[in-house]
Design an enzyme around this catalytic site. Structure first.
Site, PDB file in Angstrom:
ATOM      1  CE1 TYR A 110      -8.504  10.996  -7.568  1.00 15.72           C
ATOM      2  CE2 TYR A 110     -10.868  11.314  -7.327  1.00 15.72           C
ATOM      3  CZ  TYR A 110      -9.800  10.503  -7.650  1.00 15.72           C
ATOM      4  OH  TYR A 110     -10.006   9.211  -8.041  1.00 15.72           O
ATOM      5  CG  ASN A 133      -0.412   3.984  -7.128  1.00 14.57           C
ATOM      6  OD1 ASN A 133       0.764   3.654  -7.112  1.00 14.57           O
ATOM      7  ND2 ASN A 133      -1.279   3.589  -6.212  1.00 14.57           N
ATOM      8  CD  GLU A 168      -8.410   0.187   3.419  1.00 15.16           C
ATOM      9  OE1 GLU A 168      -8.641   1.368   3.741  1.00 15.16           O
ATOM     10  OE2 GLU A 168      -7.497  -0.141   2.654  1.00 15.16           O
TER      11      GLU A 168
END
Length: 173
Positions: A110, A133, A168
């Site tokens: 952040y 989001n 990922e």
């Protein structure tokens, strides 16, 4: 780094929606008929306010979205190519655009994101915008972690965030 996605303004008319199953549970997709406005991890997704009375169930506009999400969750897709129009404040949209530049398989904090946006003391504001989001997974808010490298909050829950990061190639505590 990837090129930031241009976020359009949501179009007029009713919100269209559908649900799709996935390895991380049911996903609720919302849109304006042209652009994707939301990807929510079920009806219990944090900050999801519920299906509106004027919303229209319509799976047709979400075929490409569903296909790309399925390919991503199967480990076959690294970048989405979808028109996006999330609803939010100008600052939130600035943060969400910045999120789209975090490459697959990488994380940021952040604080780093705030610094990159020219707001070096704005990590909490960035965190709040990140948490709001509405287009989870596609706008990769799951790639933002705590300053100490730990997992932090996620609207779809930490187990889902951990799953997306593991997909990922990242393992965090």
């Amino acid at each position: 780094m990837t090129t930031p996605v241009r976020l359009a303004e949501p179009g007029p008319g009713p919100t269209r929606y559908t649900t799709v199953g996935s390895v991380i549970g049911e996903l609720l997709l919302t849109g304006d008929g042209t652009s994707l406005t939301g990807v929510y991890m079920g009806l219990d997704h944090r900050h999801f306010t519920g299906i509106g009375a004027d919303w229209v169930p319509d799976p047709a506009p979400f075929r490409a979205v569903a296909a790309q999400l399925a390919a991503y969750l199967a480990g076959e897709l690294r970048e989405f190519d979808l028109p996006l129009a999330p609803r939010g404040t100008p600052f939130q949209r600035e943060v969400w655009t910045a999120l789209t530049t975090i490459p697959w398989g990488h994380t940021t904090t952040y604080g780093s994101l705030a610094h990159r946006l020219g707001r070096p003391t704005g990590s909490r504001a960035v965190g709040m915008a990140n948490g709001r989001n509405p287009v989870s997974i596609v706008i990769p808010c799951h790639r933002v972690i705590g300053a100490d490298g730990s997992l932090t909050g996620y609207g779809g829950g930490l187990p889902r965030k951990r799953h997306l990061l593991a997909l990922e190639g990242l393992t965090l505590v």
